[in-house]
Scaffold this active site. Structure first.
Site, PDB file in Angstrom:
ATOM      1  N   ARG A   1     102.039  86.076 -46.871  1.00  6.38           N
ATOM      2  CA  ARG A   1     103.183  85.303 -47.387  1.00  6.38           C
ATOM      3  C   ARG A   1     103.712  85.853 -48.716  1.00  6.38           C
ATOM      4  NH1 ARG A   1     102.064  83.665 -43.013  1.00  6.38           N
ATOM      5  NH2 ARG A   1     102.239  81.519 -42.256  1.00  6.38           N
TER       6      ARG A   1
ATOM      7  N   CYS B   1     104.842  74.894 -43.891  1.00  9.13           N
ATOM      8  CA  CYS B   1     103.683  74.596 -44.734  1.00  9.13           C
ATOM      9  C   CYS B   1     104.079  74.651 -46.204  1.00  9.13           C
ATOM     10  CB  CYS B   1     102.557  75.585 -44.458  1.00  9.13           C
ATOM     11  SG  CYS B   1     101.725  75.234 -42.901  1.00  9.13           S
TER      12      CYS B   1
HETATM   13  N1  EPU Z   1      93.821  71.098 -39.662  1.00 10.06           N
HETATM   14  C1  EPU Z   1      93.373  69.826 -39.837  1.00 10.06           C
HETATM   15  N2  EPU Z   1      94.274  68.867 -40.158  1.00 10.06           N
HETATM   16  C2  EPU Z   1      95.585  69.125 -40.339  1.00 10.06           C
HETATM   17  C3  EPU Z   1      96.049  70.430 -40.154  1.00 10.06           C
HETATM   18  C4  EPU Z   1      95.150  71.415 -39.815  1.00 10.06           C
HETATM   19  O1  EPU Z   1      92.171  69.561 -39.720  1.00 10.06           O
HETATM   20  O2  EPU Z   1      96.345  68.195 -40.648  1.00 10.06           O
HETATM   21  C5  EPU Z   1      92.853  72.133 -39.271  1.00 10.06           C
HETATM   22  C6  EPU Z   1      93.117  72.629 -37.847  1.00 10.06           C
HETATM   23  O3  EPU Z   1      92.477  71.824 -36.903  1.00 10.06           O
HETATM   24  C7  EPU Z   1      92.545  74.032 -37.899  1.00 10.06           C
HETATM   25  C8  EPU Z   1      92.834  74.490 -39.342  1.00 10.06           C
HETATM   26  O4  EPU Z   1      93.033  73.296 -40.088  1.00 10.06           O
HETATM   27  O5  EPU Z   1      91.174  74.016 -37.720  1.00 10.06           O
HETATM   28  C9  EPU Z   1      94.062  75.392 -39.449  1.00 10.06           C
HETATM   29  O6  EPU Z   1      95.207  74.685 -38.978  1.00 10.06           O
HETATM   30  P1  EPU Z   1      96.404  75.398 -38.169  1.00 10.06           P
HETATM   31  O7  EPU Z   1      95.841  76.140 -37.014  1.00 10.06           O
HETATM   32  O8  EPU Z   1      97.440  74.383 -37.936  1.00 10.06           O
HETATM   33  O9  EPU Z   1      96.906  76.518 -39.119  1.00 10.06           O
HETATM   34  P2  EPU Z   1      97.280  76.490 -40.651  1.00 10.06           P
HETATM   35  O10 EPU Z   1      96.360  77.433 -41.331  1.00 10.06           O
HETATM   36  O11 EPU Z   1      97.358  75.116 -41.185  1.00 10.06           O
HETATM   37  C10 EPU Z   1      98.912  78.512 -40.499  1.00 10.06           C
HETATM   38  C11 EPU Z   1     100.207  78.835 -41.187  1.00 10.06           C
HETATM   39  C12 EPU Z   1     101.369  78.246 -40.405  1.00 10.06           C
HETATM   40  C13 EPU Z   1     101.350  78.777 -38.981  1.00 10.06           C
HETATM   41  C14 EPU Z   1     100.013  78.392 -38.349  1.00 10.06           C
HETATM   42  C15 EPU Z   1      99.852  78.926 -36.944  1.00 10.06           C
HETATM   43  C16 EPU Z   1      99.881  78.928 -43.604  1.00 10.06           C
HETATM   44  C17 EPU Z   1      99.969  78.186 -44.886  1.00 10.06           C
HETATM   45  N3  EPU Z   1     100.213  78.243 -42.514  1.00 10.06           N
HETATM   46  O12 EPU Z   1      98.742  77.099 -40.599  1.00 10.06           O
HETATM   47  O13 EPU Z   1     102.559  78.683 -41.033  1.00 10.06           O
HETATM   48  O14 EPU Z   1     102.409  78.231 -38.225  1.00 10.06           O
HETATM   49  O15 EPU Z   1      98.934  78.939 -39.151  1.00 10.06           O
HETATM   50  O16 EPU Z   1      99.552  80.288 -36.971  1.00 10.06           O
HETATM   51  O17 EPU Z   1      99.530  80.102 -43.606  1.00 10.06           O
HETATM   52  C18 EPU Z   1     104.293  78.249 -42.605  1.00 10.06           C
HETATM   53  O18 EPU Z   1     104.091  79.385 -43.024  1.00 10.06           O
HETATM   54  O19 EPU Z   1     105.169  77.508 -43.086  1.00 10.06           O
HETATM   55  C19 EPU Z   1     103.465  77.760 -41.518  1.00 10.06           C
HETATM   56  C20 EPU Z   1     103.597  76.533 -41.049  1.00 10.06           C
END
Ligand code: EPU
Length: 310
Positions: free
Chosen positions: A185, A234
């Site tokens: 990012r 995010c």
């Molecule tokens: N989780 C929770 N509760 C929540 C959200 C997530 O427990 O409310 C847990 C999920 O179950 C999982 C872990 O946290 O075990 C990671 O969650 P997720 O797979 O949703 O991915 P993320 O790391 O929260 C990242 C990117 C997203 C992208 C997704 C999918 C960042 C900050 N976010 O989210 O990107 O869509 O992976 O690849 O890097 C963005 O850049 O705006 C964005 C939304």
């Protein structure tokens, strides 16, 4: 013109500003409410110059510099939080230009092109590698600037060259990928660089295969993110080895509300504008989250959303 009173940059006081900007290939849009130009739907007014001819950019920027007017680049507004007071800066926004140009595995894409449309246009020509980016809103230029990523894909991985207005030289230059750092990012572009177009090199894959992967990513996103509400994606970056969403969720903060802004019940790293929020509401909620996460985990969260304050 919306209102002669609501002037926000000092350029607005210059006589003939619309004619001048037109001479450099731009369209003068005074005092645009940025709530209408951002996916979060918040933000006060700013003057926008829509750049219709990128060839005129060097002169246009020189003109702004000559008048001592600060400027920033506005992309699709999908990862942007603008303060309620609006901005004294002129916002340069590239107009949707020409379409995509294909040459074998390479495709030239204007920075103002929509990212999702680009993924699908490439797919139709059996070019994949960007499936994970399908639900990421905004422009290709914005995605490049932040090195947007999702589901194992980062846009930086498929970039071969870029056409950039370089603030340091005042000229439009071709930049090779080796000369840009694409990180999580984050990229090494300077704040006064303007991305104009990009050359991507994509792996060949059958259309049906790409479509299947696109469908899977869409499903995952629909299940885990509040895609039908106003948000900027995010809000915080994931700290190394940790998940911001998981930490915020574990603290029981989902559903917390400040004014019109709510921490999404679907994904805790999303703040949604559910009840006509102000930027101030969102900023307060962000501060609260940071405080709680720091207290509980000792981890300072870093903003992922770009915040424009006065
Ligand atoms: N989780 C929770 N509760 C929540 C959200 C997530 O427990 O409310 C847990 C999920 O179950 C999982 C872990 O946290 O075990 C990671 O969650 P997720 O797979 O949703 O991915 P993320 O790391 O929260 C990242 C990117 C997203 C992208 C997704 C999918 C960042 C900050 N976010 O989210 O990107 O869509 O992976 O690849 O890097 C963005 O850049 O705006 C964005 C939304």
């Amino acid at each position: 013109m919306r209102s002669g009173v609501n002037r926000v940059s000092s350029l607005a006081q210059q006589p003939g500003v619309a004619e001048q900007t037109a001479a450099f290939g731009g369209e003068w849009l005074p005092a645009e409410p940025l709530s209408e130009h951002t996916s979060l739907g918040v933000g006060g007014p700013a003057d926008i110059i829509r750049v219709r001819d990128t060839g005129g950019l060097p002169e246009l920027v020189e003109y702004l510099r000559g008048h001592g007017v600060p400027w920033r680049v506005l992309g699709g507004g999908s990862n942007l939080l603008v303060c309620d007071e609006g901005l004294p800066d002129v916002l340069l926004q590239l107009a949707r230009g020409d379409g995509l140009t294909f040459k074998g595995k390479r495709v030239e894409v204007p920075a103002a092109a929509n990212l999702g449309t680009t993924v699908m246009e490439c797919a139709k020509r059996n070019l994949g590698g960007m499936e994970g980016l399908i639900g990421v809103p905004g422009t290709v230029g914005g995605a490049l600037w932040m090195n947007a990523g999702a589901y194992g894909t980062e846009i930086g991985d498929v970039v071969r060259a870029l056409r950039v207005y370089r603030g340091s030289t005042g000229r439009i230059e071709m930049v090779k990928t080796e000369n840009v750092r694409f990180e999580y990012r984050h990229t090494s572009f300077a704040p006064d660089d303007i991305l104009l177009a990009v050359s991507l090199e994509l792996p060949e894959r059958p259309y049906a295969e790409i479509l299947e992967r696109v469908k899977q990513c869409n499903q995952k996103r629909r299940a885990s993110q509040p895609i039908n509400e106003k948000s900027a994606g995010c809000i915080f970056k994931n700290p190394p080895g940790l998940s911001a969403g998981k930490m915020i969720d574990e603290l029981g903060l989902k559903g917390m509300r400040v004014g019109g802004a709510v921490i999404s019940e679907r994904h805790a790293n999303f703040i949604v504008n559910r009840y006509q929020a102000k930027a101030a509401d969102i900023l307060k909620l962000m501060a609260l989250i940071r405080e709680e996460v720091l207290k509980a985990y000792g981890v300072p969260l870093e903003e992922e959303v770009i915040v424009w304050r006065r």
